[in-house]
Design a protein around this motif. Structure first.
Motif, PDB file in Angstrom:
ATOM      1  N   TRP A 150       0.834  -1.304  -0.055  1.00 33.90           N
ATOM      2  CA  TRP A 150       0.462  -0.119   0.095  1.00 33.90           C
ATOM      3  C   TRP A 150       0.313   1.377   0.166  1.00 33.90           C
ATOM      4  O   TRP A 150       0.297   2.422  -0.611  1.00 33.90           O
TER       5      TRP A 150
ATOM      6  N   GLU B 110       0.453   2.729  -3.756  1.00 39.30           N
ATOM      7  CA  GLU B 110      -0.418   3.836  -3.486  1.00 39.30           C
ATOM      8  C   GLU B 110      -0.797   4.538  -3.463  1.00 39.30           C
ATOM      9  O   GLU B 110      -0.789   6.254  -3.496  1.00 39.30           O
ATOM     10  N   TYR B 111       0.104   4.026  -1.664  1.00 37.62           N
ATOM     11  CA  TYR B 111      -0.820   5.738  -1.077  1.00 37.62           C
ATOM     12  C   TYR B 111       0.910   7.126  -0.993  1.00 37.62           C
ATOM     13  O   TYR B 111       0.390   8.103  -1.605  1.00 37.62           O
TER      14      TYR B 111
ATOM     15  N   PRO C 186       2.828   7.640  -3.471  1.00 34.41           N
ATOM     16  CA  PRO C 186       3.075   7.951  -4.903  1.00 34.41           C
ATOM     17  C   PRO C 186       1.932   9.491  -5.240  1.00 34.41           C
ATOM     18  O   PRO C 186       1.959  10.315  -5.502  1.00 34.41           O
ATOM     19  N   ASN C 187       0.724   8.839  -4.126  1.00 38.96           N
ATOM     20  CA  ASN C 187      -0.585   9.676  -5.056  1.00 38.96           C
ATOM     21  C   ASN C 187      -0.293  11.573  -3.508  1.00 38.96           C
ATOM     22  O   ASN C 187      -0.651  12.335  -4.130  1.00 38.96           O
TER      23      ASN C 187
ATOM     24  N   GLN D 162       2.775  13.205  -5.484  1.00 43.71           N
ATOM     25  CA  GLN D 162       2.508  13.087  -6.780  1.00 43.71           C
ATOM     26  C   GLN D 162       0.654  14.603  -7.087  1.00 43.71           C
ATOM     27  O   GLN D 162       0.701  15.120  -8.015  1.00 43.71           O
ATOM     28  N   ASN D 163       0.347  14.140  -6.192  1.00 43.65           N
ATOM     29  CA  ASN D 163      -0.545  15.185  -5.601  1.00 43.65           C
ATOM     30  C   ASN D 163       0.062  16.232  -4.167  1.00 43.65           C
ATOM     31  O   ASN D 163      -1.423  17.218  -4.421  1.00 43.65           O
TER      32      ASN D 163
END
Ligand SMILES: NC(=O)c1ccc[n+]([C@@H]2O[C@H](COP(=O)([O-])OP(=O)(O)OC[C@H]3O[C@@H](n4cnc5c(N)ncnc54)[C@H](OP(=O)(O)O)[C@@H]3O)[C@@H](O)[C@H]2O)c1
Length: 340
Positions: A288, A292-293, A295-296, A299-300
């Motif tokens: 996760w 998922e967590y 990079p999110n 990148q955001n």
């Protein structure tokens, strides 16, 4: 001729590091070789280098390379790696502080680093400095709150309860505030007075001066708290959290241990949170975190990073930078580019 690169080598406990050429290790099955462009000096690195950390000798056969996270570009892929490609921009963590294998020199205090592909996250176009500023301390905070205390994942809007982060002024504390807030909690913190506005901006509802004589009393009025965490880990904070959990007792997470006596109805959860993703038993967390967590978040721009100072001089600057961190002279993180 075999490939070589520069590394900062530690030849023994508390010995000064020596920068020199080493043969580049080629990635094995499931590993990648990464060209490392950013290191953030962590308190753990400083304690390891300066010999004040009890694990410094037992963890390593020397010469060793310290440093557990970095950011750079994937240069070579080992067999079986399909999640990454040549040229990917990444942030990564290594087994430098969990696995004694001098032959593979997995630390990030070098120009080319061997890393398990499962502990690498893609960062898109964001700066290497920003990625490395966030990864290690954020992982510490999230592992403590989510993996070891059982707090949920972001997105549970409408959680009514409160979280207490003691010592939210540092990187781990600042990221703990932001994580708890993103999960949906009301977050009460202790920090220094000069940091109060920044803490509010990060999402804290109330900021109490941790040096105030009535800090515990005021925190008690603001409680109760579903989760308690100390990002400073000092004895004062541990005693304060123990007191706030009375009379029922309960548990709190701490970034540091220590042998102070705590009441018998208190469980102190102290682990190497920063290394949580290196452990096989935390495989779900690892998948996760890197897939998922993280990079999110990166990148955001979901986390406000702590301040940093770029220090020139490449790997040779690590010795003084570590001493400055060790002596508490640095606010935020020092970042060094090993390619310089
Ligand atoms: N167990 C683990 O896995 C793990 C992982 C990472 C870090 N750590 C440990 O956690 C600690 C913090 O790491 P970090 O990366 O967040 O460090 P950092 O970014 O250097 O944070 C230092 C800041 O913490 C605040 N602080 C210092 N002493 C304090 C105290 N007694 N009470 C309250 N706040 C205090 C200060 O902010 P103000 O001056 O604004 O108050 C200081 O500037 C270090 O000791 C580190 O070794 C443990």
């Amino acid at each position: 001729m075999s490939e070589e690169h520069h590394a900062a080598l530690i030849t023994g406990v508390a010995k000064p590091l020596q920068v020199g050429s080493v043969p580049t290790i080629q990635p094995m099955q499931g590993e990648v070789l990464i060209r490392n462009y950013a290191i953030a000096v962590q308190p753990l690195d400083a304690k390891m280098l300066l010999g004040s950390y009890s694990g410094a000798g037992s963890l390593h056969s020397f010469p060793a390379v310290f440093g557990s996270s970095g950011a750079g570009v994937v240069e070579k892929l080992g067999a079986g790696v399909t999640s990454l490609a040549f040229g990917d921009r990444v942030v990564f963590d290594t087994r430098a502080y969990t696995k004694a294998d001098a032959n593979r020199r997995e630390g990030t205090w070098q120009q080319l680093v061997i890393c398990d592909a499962a502990t690498v996250a893609k960062i898109g176009e964001i700066a290497f400095e920003q990625a490395v500023l966030i990864d290690f301390p954020l992982q510490t905070a999230v592992a403590a709150l989510h993996l070891f205390l059982g707090m949920g994942k972001p997105g549970n809007a409408g959680v009514e309860e409160k979280v207490l982060v003691w010592g939210s002024g540092g990187a781990v504390g600042s990221y703990a505030v932001q994580y708890a807030k993103s999960v949906g909690y009301t977050v009460v913190v202790t920090a220094s007075v000069r940091d109060a506005d920044r803490q509010k901006g990060l999402g804290a509802s109330d900021v109490i001066d941790y040096k105030a004589a009535d800090a515990v009393e005021r925190l008690r009025e603001l409680g109760p708290y579903k989760y308690l965490f100390t990002g400073s880990g000092d004895p004062v904070s541990q005693k304060a959290l123990s007191s706030l959990l009375q009379p029922e007792g309960g548990k709190f997470a701490s970034v540091l241990g220590g042998d102070m006596e705590l009441p018998t109805n208190i469980e102190r959860v102290y682990r190497p949170f920063s290394q949580a993703a290196q452990s096989e038993e935390n495989g779900d967390f690892r998948a996760w975190w890197y897939g998922e967590y993280l990079p999110n978040v990166l990148q955001n721009n979901l986390v406000d990073p702590v301040k940093f100072t770029k220090r020139g001089g490449g790997l040779a600057a690590l010795q003084q930078a570590s001493a400055d961190v060790f002596e508490g002279k640095v606010r935020g993180k020092i970042i060094i580019n090993p390619q310089e």
